[in-house]
Scaffold this motif. Structure first.
Motif, mmCIF file in Angstrom:
data_model
loop_
_atom_site.group_PDB
_atom_site.id
_atom_site.type_symbol
_atom_site.label_atom_id
_atom_site.label_comp_id
_atom_site.label_asym_id
_atom_site.label_seq_id
_atom_site.Cartn_x
_atom_site.Cartn_y
_atom_site.Cartn_z
ATOM 1 N N ARG A 1 0.792 -1.237 0.000
ATOM 2 C CA ARG A 1 0.000 0.000 0.000
ATOM 3 C C ARG A 1 0.823 1.285 0.000
ATOM 4 N NH1 ARG A 1 -2.158 -2.832 4.231
ATOM 5 N NH2 ARG A 1 -1.984 -1.146 5.725
ATOM 6 N N VAL A 2 2.143 1.165 0.024
ATOM 7 C CA VAL A 2 2.979 2.369 0.023
ATOM 8 C C VAL A 2 3.696 2.480 -1.317
ATOM 9 C CG1 VAL A 2 5.013 3.461 1.047
ATOM 10 C CG2 VAL A 2 3.283 2.471 2.520
ATOM 11 N N ASN A 3 3.414 3.540 -2.042
ATOM 12 C CA ASN A 3 4.020 3.737 -3.361
ATOM 13 C C ASN A 3 4.991 4.906 -3.333
ATOM 14 O OD1 ASN A 3 2.314 1.709 -4.603
ATOM 15 N ND2 ASN A 3 0.637 3.173 -4.339
ATOM 16 N N GLU A 4 5.813 4.978 -4.377
ATOM 17 C CA GLU A 4 6.747 6.098 -4.488
ATOM 18 C C GLU A 4 5.939 7.397 -4.511
ATOM 19 O OE1 GLU A 4 9.337 5.177 -7.820
ATOM 20 O OE2 GLU A 4 9.885 3.269 -6.881
ATOM 21 N N GLY A 5 6.386 8.369 -3.738
ATOM 22 C CA GLY A 5 5.659 9.640 -3.637
ATOM 23 C C GLY A 5 4.791 9.731 -2.400
ATOM 24 N N ASP A 6 4.405 8.550 -1.816
ATOM 25 C CA ASP A 6 3.651 8.541 -0.561
ATOM 26 C C ASP A 6 4.603 8.878 0.593
ATOM 27 O OD1 ASP A 6 1.472 7.692 -1.989
ATOM 28 O OD2 ASP A 6 1.604 5.583 -1.382
ATOM 29 N N THR A 7 4.040 9.051 1.789
ATOM 30 C CA THR A 7 4.904 9.289 2.955
ATOM 31 C C THR A 7 4.683 8.230 4.022
ATOM 32 O OG1 THR A 7 3.298 10.755 4.009
ATOM 33 C CG2 THR A 7 4.968 11.811 2.617
ATOM 34 N N LEU A 8 5.713 8.023 4.842
ATOM 35 C CA LEU A 8 5.636 7.120 5.993
ATOM 36 C C LEU A 8 6.070 7.901 7.221
ATOM 37 C CD1 LEU A 8 7.257 3.716 4.870
ATOM 38 C CD2 LEU A 8 4.928 4.022 5.717
ATOM 39 N N PRO A 9 5.328 7.785 8.352
ATOM 40 C CA PRO A 9 5.746 8.467 9.579
ATOM 41 C C PRO A 9 6.917 7.712 10.215
ATOM 42 C CG PRO A 9 3.443 7.692 9.697
ATOM 43 C CD PRO A 9 4.080 7.035 8.531
ATOM 44 N N VAL A 10 8.063 8.382 10.373
ATOM 45 C CA VAL A 10 9.272 7.699 10.861
ATOM 46 C C VAL A 10 10.018 8.533 11.909
ATOM 47 C CG1 VAL A 10 9.580 6.539 8.620
ATOM 48 C CG2 VAL A 10 10.869 8.630 9.096
ATOM 49 N N TYR A 11 10.877 7.839 12.656
ATOM 50 C CA TYR A 11 11.806 8.507 13.585
ATOM 51 C C TYR A 11 13.042 7.624 13.709
ATOM 52 C CZ TYR A 11 10.120 5.107 17.012
ATOM 53 O OH TYR A 11 9.805 3.933 17.650
ATOM 54 N N VAL A 12 14.136 8.202 14.173
ATOM 55 C CA VAL A 12 15.391 7.449 14.300
ATOM 56 C C VAL A 12 15.531 6.935 15.731
ATOM 57 C CG1 VAL A 12 17.921 7.660 14.289
ATOM 58 C CG2 VAL A 12 16.573 8.681 12.438
ATOM 59 N N GLN A 13 15.896 5.666 15.847
ATOM 60 C CA GLN A 13 16.118 5.035 17.150
ATOM 61 C C GLN A 13 17.601 4.672 17.255
ATOM 62 O OE1 GLN A 13 13.549 3.969 19.575
ATOM 63 N NE2 GLN A 13 15.326 3.590 20.858
ATOM 64 N N ALA A 14 18.307 5.308 18.191
ATOM 65 C CA ALA A 14 19.740 5.029 18.360
ATOM 66 C C ALA A 14 19.942 3.604 18.865
ATOM 67 C CB ALA A 14 20.350 6.018 19.337
ATOM 68 N N ASN A 15 21.055 2.996 18.510
ATOM 69 C CA ASN A 15 21.401 1.660 18.997
ATOM 70 C C ASN A 15 22.871 1.703 19.402
ATOM 71 O OD1 ASN A 15 21.826 -1.018 19.522
ATOM 72 N ND2 ASN A 15 21.107 -1.780 17.544
ATOM 73 N N LYS A 16 23.092 2.000 20.672
ATOM 74 C CA LYS A 16 24.463 2.190 21.177
ATOM 75 C C LYS A 16 25.230 0.869 21.266
ATOM 76 C CE LYS A 16 23.802 6.632 21.999
ATOM 77 N NZ LYS A 16 24.254 7.603 21.000
ATOM 78 N N HIS A 17 24.495 -0.247 21.155
ATOM 79 C CA HIS A 17 25.140 -1.557 21.345
ATOM 80 C C HIS A 17 25.495 -2.246 20.029
ATOM 81 C CE1 HIS A 17 24.096 -1.026 25.502
ATOM 82 N NE2 HIS A 17 22.827 -0.873 25.159
ATOM 83 N N PHE A 18 25.345 -1.547 18.915
ATOM 84 C CA PHE A 18 25.606 -2.176 17.619
ATOM 85 C C PHE A 18 26.184 -1.118 16.695
ATOM 86 C CE2 PHE A 18 24.523 -4.565 13.728
ATOM 87 C CZ PHE A 18 24.877 -5.844 14.130
ATOM 88 N N HIS A 19 27.491 -1.074 16.595
ATOM 89 C CA HIS A 19 28.147 0.012 15.856
ATOM 90 C C HIS A 19 29.484 -0.457 15.306
ATOM 91 C CE1 HIS A 19 30.748 0.274 19.368
ATOM 92 N NE2 HIS A 19 29.632 0.173 20.086
#
Length: 388
Positions: free
Chosen positions: A217-235
């Protein structure tokens, strides 16, 4: 000139889990070939204007919406009016029932708490029996793989309004996905590798809420609500000359694509070795041409792939590790960092076992000594896992 106070007042609050950014979809393609049993989406999102940034190893939270077909089935089952107003959340926000079931509530998961709260709205003896203390295991078994529609069909008739039923539901939780890109290589972008979850259980076809939203249901040009989640244990290691060994079958490859891209941009000296696995080489070798180009360019030192359905004997990533045990142990002895990403229940356990076997054999150690060696690697921050 506006005062600083006004500037602060008019500034957009930082984007977060509670205030996600509407990221535009730049690309959404299926990475699998036509003969594959799987569907893995490669999604590229724009972060332009968000101020969001990330490091390799971080995750992206996606706030999904429910399948409109499932929402329609629920409303139909209960003979509700889709535009009736319901109150949601601590702020007593009002939404139409259809909107609330689509975007606000979790409707595909059941819990003991939901069934307990629902029990007051029905005279179903079956539900009362299921909630007895001695039937804890049956209750757990019932909740597994079933959803709100199953509950409403199984234990009716219901003496409850739409408001009363939605009041027992929990708020939709964001889904976290390992980021599959380096922002240094793709400024203002974030990429994801998402496997579409589809299965049949209890006489109905089931779909992963977020994965199937992204695939259908998500096509190019659509939007998705997102945020960044840090992962201090995997770098990545801070020292760029350190070697890295990465084990990521299927969508577990996502953070390692990010690692490899980052190292390519920074032209690091450290060697890198990737173990990838899936079902069929012809249709399931995710990012194959990209990885082979990195190998040709010397960014990826070694690439070992295992395809479980191409041979009579199933071959998995841990088998490839064991085949290369001498060299793998040499890399670790010389200070390499070892990473695993993917399925916690089976793959990560098998990889852990294979690693202990390799250390035991190549280090001529006892089993206990090999386990202690691995624990020590963990303490040093050289054995890192991102498993789910």
């Amino acid at each position: 000139m506006k005062s600083t106070l006004n500037d602060t007042k008019n500034a957009t609050p930082p984007f977060s889990r509670t205030n996600p950014f509407q990221a535009k979809v730049l690309k959404n393609i299926n990475l699998n070939g036509t003969d594959s049993n799987k569907e893995t989406r490669h999604i590229e999102l724009s972060l332009q204007g968000s101020g969001l940034t990330y490091d390799p190893g971080y995750a992206l939270g996606v706030v999904p919406s429910n399948d409109p077909e499932l929402v329609a089935l629920l409303i139909n089952e209960m003979k509700w009016e889709e535009d009736v107003t319901v109150t949601v959340g601590k702020q007593d926000e009002t939404l139409s029932l259809k909107e609330a079931l689509t975007n606000y509530f979790e409707i595909t998961l059941l819990s003991k708490k939901i069934l307990q709260q629902a029990a007051v709205f029905t005279e179903s003896e079956e539900l009362q029996k299921l909630l007895l203390v001695e039937n804890t295991n049956q209750l757990k078994e019932y909740c597994y793989g079933r959803d709100l529609l199953d509950m409403l069909r199984d234990f009716g008739p219901w003496k409850a309004s739409a408001q009363e039923i939605v009041s027992i539901l929990r708020k939709m939780t964001p889904r976290l996905y390992s980021i599959a890109s380096s922002i240094a290589a793709n400024p203002d972008e974030v990429h994801l590798t998402i496997g579409a979850v589809r299965y049949t259980a209890h006489g109905r076809d089931r779909k992963g809420v977020c994965s199937v939203l992204c695939s259908e249901r998500v096509n190019e040009g659509d939007t998705l609500p997102v945020y960044v989640q840090a992962n201090k244990h995997f770098h990545l290691p801070e020292a760029e000359d350190k070697d890295i060994i990465m084990v990521g079958p299927g969508t577990g490859i996502a953070p390692f694509r990010s690692f490899i891209q980052e190292r390519a941009v920074n032209k690091v000296n450290g060697r890198s070795w990737l173990f990838f696995g899936d079902q069929h080489e012809a249709s399931d070798f995710l990012y194959q041409s990209e990885l082979e180009t990195y190998q040709k360019d010397g960014v990826l030192t070694k690439l070992d792939a295992a395809f479980s359905r191409d041979t009579d004997q199933k071959v998995y990533v841990q088998h490839k590790m064991l085949e290369n045990s001498k060299e793998l142990f040499e890399w670790i002895e010389k200070g390499a960092y070892f990473y695993v990403c993917g399925d916690k229940e089976y793959m990560a356990k098998d990889v852990n076992e294979a690693l202990i076997t390799i250390i035991e054999k190549e280090g001529t150690l006892t089993r206990d000594e090999a386990e202690a060696y691995l624990k020590d690697l963990q303490k040093q921050g050289r054995y890192l896992r991102d498993v789910y």
